[in-house]
Design an enzyme around this catalytic site. Structure first.
Site, short mmCIF file in Angstrom:
data_model
loop_
_atom_site.label_atom_id
_atom_site.label_comp_id
_atom_site.label_asym_id
_atom_site.label_seq_id
_atom_site.Cartn_x
_atom_site.Cartn_y
_atom_site.Cartn_z
N SER A 144 0.60 -1.42 -0.37
CA SER A 144 -0.07 0.04 -0.32
C SER A 144 0.61 1.33 -0.11
CB SER A 144 -0.75 -0.07 1.14
OG SER A 144 -1.87 1.01 1.55
N TYR A 157 -1.89 1.10 10.37
CA TYR A 157 -2.26 -0.05 9.35
C TYR A 157 -0.60 0.16 8.82
CZ TYR A 157 -3.31 -0.51 4.94
OH TYR A 157 -3.78 -1.39 3.54
#
Length: 251
Positions: A144, A157
């Site tokens: 990501s 995250y």
């Protein structure tokens, strides 16, 4: 075996209910893929995903797999590889977590880290060794852009994805010359069930767009894929923004 353009005839999906993974499987089935293994926690959703892909013409199997149970990864994934060669492994599991809650509840933050990083490290190493033993294959890792630089809004995250990204790059270097390739995919904000209800971020993308980028990356034998591609430039700039300025940006 993969064709001349790197597209797999068989694939194993780690995270068998992932919207990105299923969009990628559908796209590859439309091109060449004939056998798909969906690995995930046994559930109606996993069986529904398998039925959906069967409707696209693939021979689809499910296998019980839990990212949070690394002690079982070798036996669970070993069952797949004993059935025949796997041309591609797509590591697609992960959880977003809830930043505000996870800051208050360390155990919840640890679960994000264990799923996105520890579980992924275990599954990737087991898969990489199996691919090496068969002498060929691709390991595609969904990372990501959140891992490129920590943001106040999702640093728990993001840190887990930063660890995964660095690990996957190193694994790719370790496997260089073995016949096994690692491709790291860095999507931006993906509009999906996982992000439903969250404010839409700039350069938002879709599971189908990520699937298209994965196919193109396989054809090009890429090591890193950004989705959308403009994020390569954006993140290159953001990495060099002074920290006191960066923390004031609305990211």
């Amino acid at each position: 075996m993969k064709d001349a353009f790197g597209l797999p005839q068989s694939m194993l999906v780690l995270g068998g209910t992932s919207e990105i993974a299923l969009a990628t499987a559908r796209r590859l089935i439309a091109r060449r893929t004939r056998t798909v293994w969906l690995a995930g926690r046994p559930s109606p959703a996993l069986e529904q995903a398998a039925e959906q892909l069967r409707g696209h013409g693939a021979d689809v199997h499910t296998v019980a797999f839990d990212a949070l149970d690394p002690d079982a990864h070798e036996s669970a994934l070993g069952k797949v590889f004993t059935e025949g060669d796997v041309d591609m492994v797509l590591l697609a599991f992960g959880i977003l977590g809830d930043q505000a809650r996870d800051e208050r509840e360390p155990a919840a933050a640890v679960r994000v880290a264990q799923t996105n990083y520890t579980g992924a490290v275990s599954a990737a190493l087991v898969s990489a060794r199996a691919l090496q033993e068969q002498g060929h294959g691709s390991l595609v890792v969904l990372s990501s852009v959140a891992g490129e630089r920590a943001r106040r809004s999702d640093f728990i995250y993001g840190s887990s994805k930063a660890g995964l990204d660095a690990f996957a790059q190193g694994l790719g270097d370790a496997l260089h010359g073995t016949g096994v390739r690692v491709m790291v995919v860095r999507p931006g904000f993906v509009r999906s069930k996982m992000t439903a209800g969250l404010p839409r971020a700039p350069f938002a993308t879709t599971p189908e767009a990520v699937a298209t980028a994965v196919e193109l990356g396989l054809r090009r034998r890429s090591e890193t894929v950004w989705v959308p591609g403009v994020l390569r430039v954006v993140m290159s700039a953001l990495r060099h923004v002074p920290r006191d300025v960066y923390r004031r940006l609305a990211l």
